[in-house]
Design a protein around this motif. Structure first.
Motif, PDB file in Angstrom:
ATOM      1  N   GLU A 209     -16.383  -3.115  -3.758  1.00  0.00           N
ATOM      2  CA  GLU A 209     -16.866  -3.552  -5.067  1.00  0.00           C
ATOM      3  C   GLU A 209     -17.758  -2.498  -5.717  1.00  0.00           C
ATOM      4  O   GLU A 209     -17.577  -2.142  -6.889  1.00  0.00           O
ATOM      5  CB  GLU A 209     -17.629  -4.865  -4.929  1.00  0.00           C
ATOM      6  CG  GLU A 209     -18.193  -5.383  -6.238  1.00  0.00           C
ATOM      7  CD  GLU A 209     -19.101  -6.585  -6.059  1.00  0.00           C
ATOM      8  OE1 GLU A 209     -19.040  -7.498  -6.892  1.00  0.00           O
ATOM      9  OE2 GLU A 209     -19.886  -6.602  -5.083  1.00  0.00           O
ATOM     10  N   GLY A 344      -7.740   1.490  -6.124  1.00  0.00           N
ATOM     11  CA  GLY A 344      -7.143   0.195  -6.445  1.00  0.00           C
ATOM     12  C   GLY A 344      -7.482  -0.278  -7.845  1.00  0.00           C
ATOM     13  O   GLY A 344      -6.619  -0.824  -8.559  1.00  0.00           O
ATOM     14  N   THR A 345      -8.720  -0.079  -8.265  1.00  0.00           N
ATOM     15  CA  THR A 345      -9.092  -0.477  -9.628  1.00  0.00           C
ATOM     16  C   THR A 345      -8.420   0.419 -10.665  1.00  0.00           C
ATOM     17  O   THR A 345      -8.067  -0.044 -11.758  1.00  0.00           O
ATOM     18  CB  THR A 345     -10.619  -0.432  -9.812  1.00  0.00           C
ATOM     19  OG1 THR A 345     -11.125   0.814  -9.291  1.00  0.00           O
ATOM     20  CG2 THR A 345     -11.298  -1.587  -9.083  1.00  0.00           C
ATOM     21  N   ALA A 348      -4.946  -0.893 -10.982  1.00  0.00           N
ATOM     22  CA  ALA A 348      -4.994  -2.137 -11.756  1.00  0.00           C
ATOM     23  C   ALA A 348      -5.136  -1.847 -13.242  1.00  0.00           C
ATOM     24  O   ALA A 348      -4.492  -2.504 -14.089  1.00  0.00           O
ATOM     25  CB  ALA A 348      -6.157  -3.000 -11.270  1.00  0.00           C
ATOM     26  N   LEU A 363      -8.336  -7.061 -15.438  1.00  0.00           N
ATOM     27  CA  LEU A 363      -7.761  -6.997 -14.092  1.00  0.00           C
ATOM     28  C   LEU A 363      -8.644  -6.188 -13.157  1.00  0.00           C
ATOM     29  O   LEU A 363      -8.756  -6.510 -11.960  1.00  0.00           O
ATOM     30  CB  LEU A 363      -6.350  -6.399 -14.151  1.00  0.00           C
ATOM     31  CG  LEU A 363      -5.564  -6.423 -12.830  1.00  0.00           C
ATOM     32  CD1 LEU A 363      -5.456  -7.843 -12.295  1.00  0.00           C
ATOM     33  CD2 LEU A 363      -4.188  -5.797 -13.014  1.00  0.00           C
ATOM     34  N   VAL A 367      -9.978  -7.702  -9.597  1.00  0.00           N
ATOM     35  CA  VAL A 367      -9.773  -7.006  -8.317  1.00  0.00           C
ATOM     36  C   VAL A 367     -11.109  -6.832  -7.592  1.00  0.00           C
ATOM     37  O   VAL A 367     -11.203  -7.025  -6.369  1.00  0.00           O
ATOM     38  CB  VAL A 367      -9.086  -5.644  -8.543  1.00  0.00           C
ATOM     39  CG1 VAL A 367      -9.124  -4.789  -7.277  1.00  0.00           C
ATOM     40  CG2 VAL A 367      -7.644  -5.850  -8.989  1.00  0.00           C
ATOM     41  N   GLY A 370     -12.119 -10.101  -6.061  1.00  0.00           N
ATOM     42  CA  GLY A 370     -11.351 -10.381  -4.857  1.00  0.00           C
ATOM     43  C   GLY A 370     -11.838  -9.593  -3.665  1.00  0.00           C
ATOM     44  O   GLY A 370     -11.866 -10.096  -2.534  1.00  0.00           O
ATOM     45  N   GLY A 371     -12.251  -8.345  -3.914  1.00  0.00           N
ATOM     46  CA  GLY A 371     -12.745  -7.506  -2.822  1.00  0.00           C
ATOM     47  C   GLY A 371     -14.026  -8.039  -2.205  1.00  0.00           C
ATOM     48  O   GLY A 371     -14.139  -8.172  -0.978  1.00  0.00           O
TER      49      GLY A 371
END
Length: 394
Positions: A209, A344-345, A348, A363, A367, A370-371
């Motif tokens: 995060e 990952g971000t 996204a 998004l 994400v 979720g992390g």
């Protein structure tokens, strides 16, 4: 040590501070490529930290700290002088991360080795929370220098920062290792320590995060400014610095809450709150700038509030003879997931429309939510193990 760490952190977000506004346009990169470039720092750190931190169980951590600080500074300067595109940038920035691997956790080991016996929770938290002050200074210097003299100068200037820790190392008293460990990369005792593993995996969720939001914070606020008309004083420089600096008191208060209410309970509450705020930001990316700013302020408090408590918990749970190996796994998992968070971000952001799309930024924050939501599950898993052990003991 805290002052030295602030110097070591001066290069830390020099790339993130200049990614969306300077490097991506200059090198024609997508958001996924930009995220991968930023993750190179965490990837280099992840590869080196198992060796460098477990090495502190054999030799004085001060020596590892000194060498790592020098490499980090030189590599950052090299990025400003020699990086000409994505691949050269990834290689050099990974070397900077490799150097930092010899600076952060070995620095914590050098500190704890020199503290008197007893509860070191507040000292460890002060050291880890000063990380945020260093990051805030990095955001500030990197952006101001880039605005006046260009992004290359920003890397050269911030690369001088680690010299502060080099001076601290030279002034530090020598300390011999008290233990004679076996194999250098022996993580078996750490994997057997379920309590420590819970904090380590929780730290991984935290790092996913934290690194994800730091990578894109400047780019996100540039989007908000362009589309929602934020006032001139609420610039990306101001927002990113405030976001980073308030992390220090948040981390300290988070650890104090852990001491008062119980570490697992306090960390879980913070992580759930952080996931909730991230979702709120994602759902309100098109709201007026002052609303987004208030949500970011709240996020700046929740994101780091579990950091000191997680690291202090891991340090307390580690056996003294395997503390270096425990710190090494803590950092390997943390920065491995930091790399995943940055990349990952970025993916996204591309998938949902890119840096100029509200859906893209929504998004990104989903994400991130979720992390961090994985953190409470890790702590629950470790507590379940403790309960089973207690029942077996009875």
């Amino acid at each position: 040590m805290c002052l030295g760490q602030i110097g070591n952190l001066l290069p830390h977000v020099a790339l993130s501070a200049n990614l969306a506004q300077h490097l991506m346009p200059a090198w024609g990169m997508s958001a996924a490529e930009g995220g991968l470039l930023a993750s190179g720092y965490a990837f280099g750190y992840m590869l080196a930290v198992p060796v460098l931190t477990t090495l502190t169980d054999r030799i004085d951590a001060r020596l590892v700290l000194l060498c790592g600080s020098i490499v980090s500074g030189l590599a950052t300067i090299a990025f400003g002088l020699f990086a000409v595109g994505f691949w050269s940038g990834v290689v050099i920035w990974s070397l900077a991360g490799l150097g930092f691997a010899g600076a952060y956790m070995p620095g914590l080991k050098a500190l704890t080795d020199r503290l008197p016996a007893g509860n070191t929770s507040r000292a460890v938290t002060l050291y880890t929370s000063s990380f945020s002050l260093g990051v805030g200074l990095s955001f500030l210097v990197a952006q101001l220098v880039a605005e006046h003299w260009g992004w290359r100068a920003a890397f050269v200037v911030t690369g001088i920062g680690p010299a502060v820790m080099a001076v601290v190392c030279l002034a530090m008293e020598e300390r011999r290792s008290e233990h004679k460990p076996g194999r250098l990369l022996n993580f078996k005792p750490v994997f057997a320590n379920r309590e420590a593993l819970g904090y380590i995996f929780g730290y991984g969720a935290h790092c996913f995060e934290l690194y994800g939001v730091r990578t894109w914070l400047v780019g996100f606020w540039a989007y908000v400014t362009a589309h929602q008309g934020a006032p001139s004083w609420m610039s990306p420089v101001v927002v990113s610095v405030v976001f980073a600096v308030i992390s220090m008191p948040a981390s300290i208060l988070g650890n104090e809450a852990a001491l008062k209410f119980g570490r697992h309970r306090a960390i879980t509450a913070v992580m759930i709150a952080s996931a909730s705020v991230a979702v709120l930001i994602g759902l309100n990316v098109a709201a007026p700038a002052w609303v987004v700013a208030l949500l970011l302020l709240a996020y700046g408090l929740t994101v780091p509030a579990d950091s000191g408590a997680l690291t202090a918990g891991m340090s307390a749970a580690a056996t003294r003879e395997h503390r270096g190996a425990t710190l090494a796994l803590h950092s390997t998992v943390g920065f491995g997931l930091s790399a995943a968070g940055a990349w990952g971000t970025g993916v996204a952001l591309d998938v949902a429309g890119g840096p100029q799309s509200a859906a893209g930024w929504m998004l990104v924050f989903i994400v991130l939510a979720g992390g961090i939501a994985m953190g409470p599950l890790a702590l629950l898993w470790s507590r379940a193990g403790e309960t089973k052990s207690a029942i077996a003991a009875k």
